[in-house]
Design an enzyme around this catalytic site. Structure first.
Site, PDB file in Angstrom:
ATOM      1  CG  PHE A 232      89.223  41.222  -0.142  1.00 33.46           C
ATOM      2  CD1 PHE A 232      89.388  42.511  -0.182  1.00 33.46           C
ATOM      3  CD2 PHE A 232      90.352  40.486   0.383  1.00 33.46           C
ATOM      4  CE1 PHE A 232      90.397  43.128   0.236  1.00 33.46           C
ATOM      5  CE2 PHE A 232      91.755  41.059   0.784  1.00 33.46           C
ATOM      6  CZ  PHE A 232      91.534  42.398   0.463  1.00 33.46           C
ATOM      7  CG  ASP A 253      83.321  42.870   0.832  1.00 37.75           C
ATOM      8  OD1 ASP A 253      83.891  41.906   0.241  1.00 37.75           O
ATOM      9  OD2 ASP A 253      83.063  44.188   0.606  1.00 37.75           O
ATOM     10  CB  SER A 254      85.604  47.628   2.625  1.00 41.21           C
ATOM     11  OG  SER A 254      85.496  47.581   1.216  1.00 41.21           O
ATOM     12  CG  ASN A 284      90.907  48.472   5.049  1.00 39.85           C
ATOM     13  OD1 ASN A 284      91.693  47.545   4.490  1.00 39.85           O
ATOM     14  ND2 ASN A 284      91.310  49.656   4.524  1.00 39.85           N
ATOM     15  CB  ALA A 285      90.532  43.174   4.036  1.00 35.74           C
ATOM     16  CG  ASP A 305      88.393  36.566  -4.507  1.00 37.82           C
ATOM     17  OD1 ASP A 305      88.988  36.824  -5.559  1.00 37.82           O
ATOM     18  OD2 ASP A 305      87.023  36.228  -4.870  1.00 37.82           O
ATOM     19  CB  CYS A 345      90.596  38.777 -10.533  1.00 40.37           C
ATOM     20  SG  CYS A 345      90.254  40.214  -9.499  1.00 40.37           S
TER      21      CYS A 345
HETATM   22  N1  SAH Z   1      85.234  36.778  -3.016  1.00 40.75           N
HETATM   23  C1  SAH Z   1      84.309  37.404  -3.591  1.00 40.75           C
HETATM   24  C2  SAH Z   1      84.456  38.374  -4.612  1.00 40.75           C
HETATM   25  C3  SAH Z   1      85.490  39.322  -4.179  1.00 40.75           C
HETATM   26  S1  SAH Z   1      85.480  40.874  -5.065  1.00 40.75           S
HETATM   27  C4  SAH Z   1      83.136  36.263  -4.289  1.00 40.75           C
HETATM   28  O1  SAH Z   1      83.634  35.271  -4.528  1.00 40.75           O
HETATM   29  O2  SAH Z   1      82.228  36.632  -4.773  1.00 40.75           O
HETATM   30  C5  SAH Z   1      86.312  41.899  -3.987  1.00 40.75           C
HETATM   31  C6  SAH Z   1      85.552  42.435  -2.675  1.00 40.75           C
HETATM   32  O3  SAH Z   1      86.548  43.215  -2.027  1.00 40.75           O
HETATM   33  C7  SAH Z   1      84.661  43.408  -3.103  1.00 40.75           C
HETATM   34  O4  SAH Z   1      83.422  42.905  -2.349  1.00 40.75           O
HETATM   35  C8  SAH Z   1      84.955  44.594  -2.573  1.00 40.75           C
HETATM   36  O5  SAH Z   1      83.760  45.401  -1.728  1.00 40.75           O
HETATM   37  C9  SAH Z   1      85.964  44.372  -1.373  1.00 40.75           C
HETATM   38  N2  SAH Z   1      86.993  44.917  -1.019  1.00 40.75           N
HETATM   39  C10 SAH Z   1      87.694  45.985  -1.728  1.00 40.75           C
HETATM   40  N3  SAH Z   1      88.602  46.696  -1.065  1.00 40.75           N
HETATM   41  C11 SAH Z   1      88.649  46.153   0.156  1.00 40.75           C
HETATM   42  C12 SAH Z   1      89.099  46.502   1.529  1.00 40.75           C
HETATM   43  N4  SAH Z   1      90.217  47.298   1.566  1.00 40.75           N
HETATM   44  N5  SAH Z   1      88.882  45.702   2.490  1.00 40.75           N
HETATM   45  C13 SAH Z   1      87.758  44.873   2.585  1.00 40.75           C
HETATM   46  N6  SAH Z   1      87.044  44.564   1.469  1.00 40.75           N
HETATM   47  C14 SAH Z   1      87.516  45.249   0.281  1.00 40.75           C
END
Ligand code: SAH
Length: 401
Positions: A232, A253-254, A284-285, A305, A345
């Site tokens: 993420f 990230d997605s 997708n994470a 995150d 968060c």
């Molecule tokens: N770590 C980042 C903030 C993450 S915010 C920083 O410090 O800047 C959450 C992120 O998760 C977003 O960028 C969103 O695009 C991503 N996201 C949401 N669902 C997801 C998924 N299923 N797989 C991968 N990424 C995802």
């Protein structure tokens, strides 16, 4: 709302015993169900608040549509709203000057935590980004006072407004586009902990950066080593901070637009990366971690995150299941002596819930975890002690053996 309304002119709102006890506990909100009599208060007006017997609590901002009907502003009558707002903006800036280090990007005003409920202002170097969350702050005279004080104190190249259409709907405010309120400069670069980032106020997801993680980036970088995985990763906040310690670093990230900015951010930090590349994977994470852990991929440092899984209290169980799945897989993928940086968060998932989740994940993964740091949001997102909702970010750093 006339900014110079005399206290005697203000509508008098009566709150129930439950509303009164909430205010007595130091909270600043009263829910609509605890308002006994709104005294015909107009949307967004300045109001005086009393208990059911007429005992005064002070002055508040009123919303005619939000579930949070009252946000207290001061425990006394307010005769000069303009002076009060200017003073609060100025205090918020003083607080950052005292406590915020190593960055030209930080939250300048954090709503209730800065006693300015409904107003958020982020600073990205020479650009300010403003968010209006309530009817009262949306009123033109209030906007004008806030902007004038920000100009006097900070003198930014531009001020942009980031509009969340859903918030305006909930507050029954007319739609309004995001965009420049002042100046023409809509993009800039900013630097935190020596790492450079692009900021574009009008492009992409318009979310800016996750400034609340600034101190956690630096903490994570302290322990990061070996092969690093930032799950993420958004625009690469953790990955870029780990890059001086880890080789190689992968960000997942997605969102493709977020990864494109992450790649541009990597290019901005050539000196720090010293020719090393960060690999950005669009995926997708959940799927990726499932595949990677099944194929026994190993890392030395993993950051998790994810976005808030629990938007309401009702989502709590499924949120915990989501966090557990991610953490369990990550734990299985860490080499002995590895570092897990795991964040949430979601306000509704408290620190004890999050620690509990991690302990069960550790048990299931048959790993021993030593907590190195239990962290929260950066100091520019202060927690107002008697308003628990101002505390939402959890960041645990663990040594995994
Ligand atoms: N770590 C980042 C903030 C993450 S915010 C920083 O410090 O800047 C959450 C992120 O998760 C977003 O960028 C969103 O695009 C991503 N996201 C949401 N669902 C997801 C998924 N299923 N797989 C991968 N990424 C995802």
């Amino acid at each position: 709302m006339p900014p110079t309304a005399k206290p005697v002119d203000l509508p008098k709102l009566k709150v129930s015993a439950r509303g009164a006890s909430r205010l007595k506990s130091g909270h600043v909100w009263v829910y609509r169900s605890d308002v006994l009599d709104a005294d015909g208060a107009p949307p967004g007006s300045l109001v005086s608040v009393t208990d059911h017997r007429g005992k005064p609590f002070g002055t508040a901002l009123y919303s005619s549509s939000s579930q949070i009907a009252i946000r207290m502003l001061a425990p006394e009558p307010v005769s000069d709203l303009s002076a009060l707002l200017r003073e609060r903006v100025s205090r918020a800036i003083d607080y950052r000057e005292s406590f915020v280090r190593d960055t030209d990007a930080y939250r300048l005003i954090f709503s209730e935590a800065d006693l300015l409920p409904g107003l958020i202002v982020d600073r990205y170097n020479d650009i300010l980004s403003l968010q209006v969350l309530t009817q009262a702050i949306d009123a033109n005279p209030v906007r004008a006072i806030v902007i004038s004080e920000l100009n006097q104190q900070i003198n930014p190249a531009a001020i942009v407004e980031r509009v969340d259409p859903r918030v305006r709907e909930l507050e029954t405010l007319p739609p309004r586009p995001s965009g420049l309120l002042q100046g023409t400069k809509a993009s800039t670069t900013f630097t935190m902990n020596g790492v450079h980032f692009h900021y574009d106020a009008l492009e992409g997801q318009k979310t800016g950066a996750f400034l609340d993680q600034r101190e956690n980036y630096a903490a994570a970088a302290q322990y990061a080593h070996g092969e690093g995985l930032d799950v993420f990763c958004y625009q690469g906040g953790f990955a870029l901070h780990m890059a001086s310690k880890c080789k190689p670093v992968t960000g997942v990230d997605s969102s493709r637009p977020a990864l494109e900015v992450a790649d541009q951010n990597a290019a901005l930090n050539q000196q720090l990366l010293r020719g090393r590349e960060i690999e950005w994977i669009e995926a997708n994470a959940f799927d990726l971690l499932k595949d990677y852990s099944a194929s026994h991929r190993l890392y030395d440092t993993i950051v998790l995150d994810p976005p808030a899984f629990a938007k309401t209290k009702r989502d709590m169980d499924s949120a915990i299941r989501g966090y557990k799945e991610l953490n369990l897989r990550a734990l299985k993928m860490l080499r002995p002596g590895g570092i897990l940086v795991t964040c949430s968060c979601s306000y509704h998932v408290g620190q004890a819930d999050f620690l509990g989740m991690l302990s069960t994940a550790a048990l299931d993964a048959h790993r021993t975890l030593r907590l190195i740091e239990v962290r929260g949001q950066a100091k520019d997102h202060p927690v107002l002690l008697n308003v628990p909702e101002t505390s939402y970010l959890k960041c645990l750093i663990a040594y995994v053996s």
